[in-house]
Scaffold this active site. Structure first.
Site, mmCIF file in Angstrom:
data_model
loop_
_atom_site.group_PDB
_atom_site.id
_atom_site.type_symbol
_atom_site.label_atom_id
_atom_site.label_comp_id
_atom_site.label_asym_id
_atom_site.label_seq_id
_atom_site.Cartn_x
_atom_site.Cartn_y
_atom_site.Cartn_z
ATOM 1 N N TYR A 154 0.845 -1.209 0.000
ATOM 2 C CA TYR A 154 0.000 0.000 0.000
ATOM 3 C C TYR A 154 0.876 1.252 0.000
ATOM 4 O O TYR A 154 0.635 2.209 -0.742
ATOM 5 C CB TYR A 154 -0.865 -0.059 1.257
ATOM 6 C CG TYR A 154 -1.768 1.109 1.557
ATOM 7 C CD1 TYR A 154 -3.047 1.189 1.017
ATOM 8 C CD2 TYR A 154 -1.368 2.102 2.457
ATOM 9 C CE1 TYR A 154 -3.905 2.243 1.357
ATOM 10 C CE2 TYR A 154 -2.212 3.145 2.793
ATOM 11 C CZ TYR A 154 -3.483 3.213 2.242
ATOM 12 O OH TYR A 154 -4.325 4.248 2.585
ATOM 13 N N TRP A 219 -6.654 -5.955 20.313
ATOM 14 C CA TRP A 219 -5.519 -6.674 19.713
ATOM 15 C C TRP A 219 -4.244 -5.868 19.923
ATOM 16 O O TRP A 219 -4.215 -4.656 19.627
ATOM 17 C CB TRP A 219 -5.770 -6.917 18.225
ATOM 18 C CG TRP A 219 -6.903 -7.884 17.988
ATOM 19 C CD1 TRP A 219 -7.471 -8.720 18.925
ATOM 20 C CD2 TRP A 219 -7.606 -8.122 16.766
ATOM 21 N NE1 TRP A 219 -8.482 -9.455 18.353
ATOM 22 C CE2 TRP A 219 -8.581 -9.117 17.021
ATOM 23 C CE3 TRP A 219 -7.504 -7.599 15.476
ATOM 24 C CZ2 TRP A 219 -9.444 -9.595 16.034
ATOM 25 C CZ3 TRP A 219 -8.362 -8.078 14.489
ATOM 26 C CH2 TRP A 219 -9.325 -9.063 14.765
HETATM 27 P P1 NAP Z 1 -13.253 3.451 2.263
HETATM 28 O O1 NAP Z 1 -14.261 3.918 3.235
HETATM 29 O O2 NAP Z 1 -12.814 2.018 2.334
HETATM 30 O O3 NAP Z 1 -13.785 3.761 0.796
HETATM 31 C C1 NAP Z 1 -13.070 3.308 -0.314
HETATM 32 C C2 NAP Z 1 -13.738 3.850 -1.526
HETATM 33 O O4 NAP Z 1 -13.010 3.420 -2.688
HETATM 34 C C3 NAP Z 1 -15.173 3.339 -1.699
HETATM 35 O O5 NAP Z 1 -15.955 4.364 -2.243
HETATM 36 C C4 NAP Z 1 -15.011 2.196 -2.695
HETATM 37 O O6 NAP Z 1 -16.189 1.932 -3.445
HETATM 38 C C5 NAP Z 1 -13.917 2.780 -3.584
HETATM 39 N N1 NAP Z 1 -13.198 1.748 -4.339
HETATM 40 C C6 NAP Z 1 -12.464 0.732 -3.831
HETATM 41 N N2 NAP Z 1 -11.984 -0.023 -4.840
HETATM 42 C C7 NAP Z 1 -12.421 0.541 -5.996
HETATM 43 C C8 NAP Z 1 -12.282 0.210 -7.362
HETATM 44 N N3 NAP Z 1 -11.567 -0.845 -7.766
HETATM 45 N N4 NAP Z 1 -12.889 0.986 -8.267
HETATM 46 C C9 NAP Z 1 -13.612 2.069 -7.887
HETATM 47 N N5 NAP Z 1 -13.776 2.441 -6.614
HETATM 48 C C10 NAP Z 1 -13.191 1.667 -5.670
HETATM 49 O O7 NAP Z 1 -11.929 4.320 2.340
HETATM 50 P P2 NAP Z 1 -11.664 5.719 3.050
HETATM 51 O O8 NAP Z 1 -11.262 5.412 4.448
HETATM 52 O O9 NAP Z 1 -12.776 6.642 2.753
HETATM 53 O O10 NAP Z 1 -10.337 6.187 2.299
HETATM 54 C C11 NAP Z 1 -10.343 7.252 1.372
HETATM 55 C C12 NAP Z 1 -8.902 7.562 1.001
HETATM 56 O O11 NAP Z 1 -8.179 7.951 2.180
HETATM 57 C C13 NAP Z 1 -8.149 6.377 0.422
HETATM 58 O O12 NAP Z 1 -7.347 6.801 -0.644
HETATM 59 C C14 NAP Z 1 -7.286 5.890 1.589
HETATM 60 O O13 NAP Z 1 -6.123 5.236 1.122
HETATM 61 C C15 NAP Z 1 -6.984 7.184 2.294
HETATM 62 N N6 NAP Z 1 -6.666 7.091 3.727
HETATM 63 C C16 NAP Z 1 -7.533 6.461 4.584
HETATM 64 C C17 NAP Z 1 -7.226 6.419 5.947
HETATM 65 C C18 NAP Z 1 -8.165 5.806 6.960
HETATM 66 O O14 NAP Z 1 -7.806 5.751 8.152
HETATM 67 N N7 NAP Z 1 -9.359 5.367 6.571
HETATM 68 C C19 NAP Z 1 -6.044 7.010 6.410
HETATM 69 C C20 NAP Z 1 -5.204 7.649 5.504
HETATM 70 C C21 NAP Z 1 -5.530 7.685 4.164
HETATM 71 P P3 NAP Z 1 -17.321 0.903 -2.897
HETATM 72 O O15 NAP Z 1 -18.046 1.632 -1.785
HETATM 73 O O16 NAP Z 1 -18.176 0.647 -4.055
HETATM 74 O O17 NAP Z 1 -16.563 -0.293 -2.392
HETATM 75 O O1 GFB Z 2 -5.889 1.455 12.328
HETATM 76 P P1 GFB Z 2 -4.969 0.322 12.380
HETATM 77 O O2 GFB Z 2 -5.481 -1.021 12.032
HETATM 78 O O3 GFB Z 2 -3.727 0.509 11.450
HETATM 79 O O4 GFB Z 2 -4.418 0.297 13.903
HETATM 80 P P2 GFB Z 2 -2.352 1.305 11.553
HETATM 81 C C1 GFB Z 2 -3.563 -0.725 14.334
HETATM 82 C C2 GFB Z 2 -3.183 -0.515 15.797
HETATM 83 O O5 GFB Z 2 -4.323 -0.677 16.636
HETATM 84 C C3 GFB Z 2 -2.162 -1.568 16.237
HETATM 85 C C4 GFB Z 2 -4.169 -1.831 17.459
HETATM 86 O O6 GFB Z 2 -1.330 -1.048 17.255
HETATM 87 C C5 GFB Z 2 -3.077 -2.662 16.768
HETATM 88 O O7 GFB Z 2 -2.398 -3.511 17.694
HETATM 89 N N1 GFB Z 2 -5.462 -2.529 17.600
HETATM 90 C C6 GFB Z 2 -6.042 -2.899 18.773
HETATM 91 C C7 GFB Z 2 -6.290 -2.906 16.609
HETATM 92 N N2 GFB Z 2 -7.194 -3.542 18.558
HETATM 93 C C8 GFB Z 2 -7.382 -3.544 17.217
HETATM 94 C C9 GFB Z 2 -8.435 -4.060 16.388
HETATM 95 O O8 GFB Z 2 -9.413 -4.638 16.832
HETATM 96 N N3 GFB Z 2 -8.299 -3.847 15.042
HETATM 97 C C10 GFB Z 2 -7.221 -3.189 14.513
HETATM 98 N N4 GFB Z 2 -7.191 -2.988 13.177
HETATM 99 N N5 GFB Z 2 -6.207 -2.731 15.271
HETATM 100 C C11 GFB Z 2 -2.816 1.515 9.083
HETATM 101 C C12 GFB Z 2 -2.136 1.011 7.840
HETATM 102 O O9 GFB Z 2 -1.929 1.319 10.070
HETATM 103 O O10 GFB Z 2 -3.045 2.902 9.018
HETATM 104 C C13 GFB Z 2 -2.872 1.397 6.677
HETATM 105 O O11 GFB Z 2 -1.965 -0.380 7.926
HETATM 106 C C14 GFB Z 2 -3.589 2.745 6.726
HETATM 107 O O12 GFB Z 2 -1.989 1.316 5.603
HETATM 108 C C15 GFB Z 2 -3.939 3.253 8.115
HETATM 109 O O13 GFB Z 2 -2.922 3.697 6.010
HETATM 110 C C16 GFB Z 2 -4.170 4.738 8.184
HETATM 111 O O14 GFB Z 2 -2.531 2.692 12.062
HETATM 112 O O15 GFB Z 2 -1.349 0.460 12.252
#
Ligand code: NAP
Ligand code: GFB
Length: 332
Positions: A154, A219
């Site tokens: 990623y 976790w």
């Molecule tokens: P999300 O809730 O999982 O939504 C993902 C979106 O992408 C959905 O609208 C999904 O459509 C669409 N999508 C996935 N695969 C696709 C494909 N093959 N073709 C067209 N559309 C597709 O994600 P989010 O959390 O809103 O993330 C938005 C952006 O922020 C992403 O670029 C992510 O990498 C970035 N980001 C997220 C986090 C976080 O903590 N969530 C942190 C940092 C950056 P469907 O609804 O139809 O599946």
């Molecule tokens: O949000 P998260 O899954 O991803 O958080 P990252 C992981 C942290 O939360 C670790 C703890 O320290 C885990 O041990 N944790 C505790 C849990 N309980 C849980 C649980 O039930 N589920 C999960 N998921 N974690 C992500 C990246 O990293 O950050 C992605 O892997 C993405 O690439 C995202 O960009 C923003 O913060 O570690």
């Protein structure tokens, strides 16, 4: 406060009416942008906003990508679509994260250029920075060393967006840029326990533990450090970037370093929001992932010194209440 967000609905020299295509418009961030667009009544000011889901087009497919751009003729793109998940999904699917995100990003950015899109704002993440790095992380450090092993696929796919944007500026003069948010949360998140990010996963687990009278299983050790941003705050900032930020270099969108917290702090806040009184266990056999990825928001603050972030406890409570009220239909 958002006076600077008001825009005349034109795209500069060409004066085409502004048509913003939001890829990933059905996800966590896309729904928050839709909320802000409605709240600020941008469409009544002459703009058109189109929110796409994967049902409209599979953006890993170049032909479908070109067709959807041809259909909507955007002048601007907010590119959010991605394969997204928490730490434990990355540990299982590193290759899929690399391949799908690389394909989506190349298709969207190249099609935007071919379609004469004026500006694209793509979404990176603070997890793409080098694992071994001085802190706080800033925008200049993206390519300085390998990312954390847990999400390398990623991370490298996202880093290539920055490579693409710089090359596209050099070769074609396109002003495409990217934002770098920290961990995001809010309504419409993915609450699937196996795949979700920590905050939505723990909200779902706590909801079930309270309902079923069982313990809450966290976790990892709870010692990892994270900065969290509420999706609606991020949405307002992304719209500001679309309208006002003119650099190709990405910008970190984050709360301050002083707002970094442990996973245990997050657990405590969710437990409080649900008034959960059962036992809480930490499974130290599970991964903690990256210990920390402390990011500086100094660049953001140099542009927007007065932007106010929603207090963490308010946003967590709102998200917990939303999940409970929408349990049947929420993504889980
Ligand atoms: P999300 O809730 O999982 O939504 C993902 C979106 O992408 C959905 O609208 C999904 O459509 C669409 N999508 C996935 N695969 C696709 C494909 N093959 N073709 C067209 N559309 C597709 O994600 P989010 O959390 O809103 O993330 C938005 C952006 O922020 C992403 O670029 C992510 O990498 C970035 N980001 C997220 C986090 C976080 O903590 N969530 C942190 C940092 C950056 P469907 O609804 O139809 O599946
Ligand atoms: O949000 P998260 O899954 O991803 O958080 P990252 C992981 C942290 O939360 C670790 C703890 O320290 C885990 O041990 N944790 C505790 C849990 N309980 C849980 C649980 O039930 N589920 C999960 N998921 N974690 C992500 C990246 O990293 O950050 C992605 O892997 C993405 O690439 C995202 O960009 C923003 O913060 O570690």
């Amino acid at each position: 406060m958002f006076m600077f967000l008001q825009m005349e609905g034109k795209t500069g020299p060409t004066r085409r009416p502004m048509r913003v295509l939001v890829t990933g418009g059905s996800g966590l961030v896309g729904k928050a942008i839709e909320f802000v667009v409605r709240e600020e009544k941008y469409e009544s000011k002459g703009e058109t906003w189109i929110f796409l889901s994967s049902k409209d087009a599979d953006l890993t497919n170049a032909v479908e990508t070109r067709e959807i751009f041809k259909k909507h003729q955007p002048t601007h793109v907010i590119h959010l679509a991605a394969m997204v998940g928490g730490l434990f999904m990355h540990l299982r699917k590193n290759l899929d994260f690399w391949r799908k995100n690389l394909a989506i990003n190349d298709n969207v950015l190249q099609t935007a250029h071919e379609s004469d899109v004026v500006k694209v704002v793509s979404c990176l993440s603070t997890c793409i920075f080098p694992d071994v790095t001085p802190y706080p992380i800033d925008e200049t450090m993206i390519h300085n060393g390998p990312p954390h092993d847990s999400n390398s696929g990623y991370a490298y796919a996202k880093r290539m967006v920055d490579v693409h944007n710089r090359a596209c500026f050099q070769q074609h003069g396109r002003r495409y840029t990217a934002v770098i948010p920290t961990n995001i949360f809010g309504p419409y998140d993915n609450f699937n326990i196996e795949d979700a990010h920590v905050l939505p996963a723990l909200i779902h687990k706590t909801y079930k533990a309270k309902r079923d009278g069982t313990s809450l299983e966290v976790w990892g050790s709870g010692k990892g450090l994270r900065q969290f941003i509420f999706s609606v705050d991020l949405a307002r900032l992304i719209i500001w970037v679309l309208r006002e930020y003119d650099e190709i270099e990405p910008i970190i969108l984050s709360v301050g370093e002083e707002d970094e917290m442990t996973i245990k702090d997050v657990v405590d806040e969710i437990v409080k929001a649900f008034n959960f009184t059962g036992p809480v266990n930490y499974d130290t056999n599970k991964s903690d992932g990256q210990l920390k990825k402390t990011a500086s928001n100094a660049k953001l603050r140099s542009y927007l010194p007065n932007f106010t972030f929603t207090p963490f406890h308010t946003a967590v409570k709102e998200t917990c209440d939303w999940f409970a009220a929408n349990y049947d239909t929420a993504r889980k």
